[in-house]
Scaffold this active site. Structure first.
Site, PDB file in Angstrom:
ATOM      1  CB  SER A 157      32.897 -37.308  38.642  1.00 17.39           C
ATOM      2  OG  SER A 157      34.162 -37.905  38.497  1.00 17.39           O
ATOM      3  CG  ASP A 161      35.787 -41.097  36.954  1.00 14.26           C
ATOM      4  OD1 ASP A 161      35.045 -41.837  36.289  1.00 14.26           O
ATOM      5  OD2 ASP A 161      35.530 -39.898  37.167  1.00 14.26           O
ATOM      6  CG  MET A 167      41.044 -42.955  35.027  1.00  9.48           C
ATOM      7  SD  MET A 167      41.394 -41.254  34.542  1.00  9.48           S
ATOM      8  CE  MET A 167      39.721 -40.604  34.443  1.00  9.48           C
ATOM      9  CG  MET A 195      37.634 -45.202  32.443  1.00  9.15           C
ATOM     10  SD  MET A 195      37.595 -43.444  32.782  1.00  9.15           S
ATOM     11  CE  MET A 195      37.144 -43.480  34.509  1.00  9.15           C
ATOM     12  N   GLY A 211      36.779 -32.181  33.064  1.00  4.36           N
ATOM     13  CA  GLY A 211      36.858 -30.821  32.522  1.00  4.36           C
ATOM     14  C   GLY A 211      36.941 -30.722  31.012  1.00  4.36           C
ATOM     15  CG  ASP A 221      31.329 -40.280  33.248  1.00  6.60           C
ATOM     16  OD1 ASP A 221      31.502 -39.136  33.720  1.00  6.60           O
ATOM     17  OD2 ASP A 221      32.102 -41.246  33.457  1.00  6.60           O
TER      18      ASP A 221
HETATM   19  C1  DX5 Z   1      36.182 -39.083  32.469  1.00  8.28           C
HETATM   20  C2  DX5 Z   1      35.527 -39.565  33.739  1.00  8.28           C
HETATM   21  C3  DX5 Z   1      34.414 -38.672  34.183  1.00  8.28           C
HETATM   22  C4  DX5 Z   1      34.901 -37.311  34.641  1.00  8.28           C
HETATM   23  C5  DX5 Z   1      33.775 -36.322  34.496  1.00  8.28           C
HETATM   24  O1  DX5 Z   1      37.088 -39.999  32.044  1.00  8.28           O
HETATM   25  O2  DX5 Z   1      34.987 -40.855  33.546  1.00  8.28           O
HETATM   26  O3  DX5 Z   1      33.649 -39.289  35.198  1.00  8.28           O
HETATM   27  O4  DX5 Z   1      35.337 -37.343  35.974  1.00  8.28           O
HETATM   28  O5  DX5 Z   1      34.273 -35.036  34.689  1.00  8.28           O
HETATM   29  P1  DX5 Z   1      33.613 -33.766  34.015  1.00  8.28           P
HETATM   30  O6  DX5 Z   1      32.181 -33.708  34.499  1.00  8.28           O
HETATM   31  O7  DX5 Z   1      34.441 -32.611  34.505  1.00  8.28           O
HETATM   32  O8  DX5 Z   1      33.666 -33.957  32.535  1.00  8.28           O
HETATM   33 ZN    ZN Z   2      33.473 -41.626  35.002  1.00  4.92          ZN
END
Ligand code: DX5
Ligand code: ZN
Length: 218
Positions: A9, A36, A38, A69, A147, A177
């Site tokens: 990611s 991602d 957002m 998202m 994280g 994810d």
């Molecule tokens: C969260 C994202 C994930 C995120 C994963 O909203 O959709 O894709 O980047 O990051 P880690 O692996 O650090 O949880």
């Molecule tokens: Zn994601």
């Protein structure tokens, strides 16, 4: 090497030197780039948008798995196709009754289609779509940030999605994810996961290439 696909990611990459991180993923045994998007409305965070995606596409030599998202994803399907998205995943929570139309729109644009569900959304909501989509993105955390700590109930939920897929003779893949690490990957795969997204666990490591290969070898 396991059969599972690994999708680093980019949200956890170093944005002041993004090209190096893209090249790192290109050189690694990773299968996809997970991107991602957002909007600060659907989730309480704003990541990056079209210009960054365009730059990623320029250098990435693997499929782009774009995770939206955002509210009203319908409005941007065409745009994400034009920018070179290969897989477009939308949240069930953002689509409601529009889901079937949205699936059609995404397919019309020649992209694979995924539905993401939050950790507190019932697996049942997938029933009506499981034969029309390419992947279910099962969130291991509440979306918005990288994280975060993995939510343990995801293991059980993964099994449930797998059962639904088998019962319906669907070819749909399961993507996990959020909070994925080398510690929980094995159990996720045993419970039916096909694609592992991982952000901070890869990019915060001293040797991200090795971390990706560790995840691939499980
Ligand atoms: C969260 C994202 C994930 C995120 C994963 O909203 O959709 O894709 O980047 O990051 P880690 O692996 O650090 O949880
Ligand atoms: Zn994601």
């Amino acid at each position: 090497m396991g059969k599972q696909l690994i999708a680093p990611s980019i949200l956890s990459a170093d944005f002041s030197d993004l090209k190096s991180d893209i090249e790192m993923v290109n050189e690694s045994v990773a299968d996809w780039f997970h991107i991602d998007i957002m909007d600060g409305v659907f989730v309480p965070n704003i990541s990056f948008g079209m210009p960054v995606l365009k730059s990623i596409k320029e250098y990435a030599n693997k499929p782009l798995d774009v995770h939206l998202m955002i509210t009203n994803p319908k409005k941007y399907v065409k745009k994400f196709a034009e920018l070179g998205s290969d897989i477009l995943t939308v949240h069930h929570e953002a689509c409601g009754d529009e889901m079937l139309n949205l699936i059609k729109d995404i397919k019309k644009c020649n992209m694979k289609v995924g539905i993401a569900i939050n950790p507190d959304t019932k697996i049942d909501v997938l029933k009506n779509y499981i034969n029309y989509i390419d992947l279910v993105c099962l969130m291991g955390v509440f979306p918005g940030f990288s994280g975060q700590k993995f939510i343990e109930s995801t293991f059980k939920r993964c099994k449930e999605v797998k059962k639904l897929i088998e019962q319906n003779d669907s070819k749909c893949l399961i993507e996990i994810d959020g909070g994925v690490t080398t510690l929980n990957a094995k159990k996720l795969i045993n419970n039916g996961a096909d694609i592992l997204v991982s952000g901070s666990h890869i990019f915060k490591d001293k040797d991200p290439i090795k971390k990706i290969s560790d995840l691939k070898q499980i």
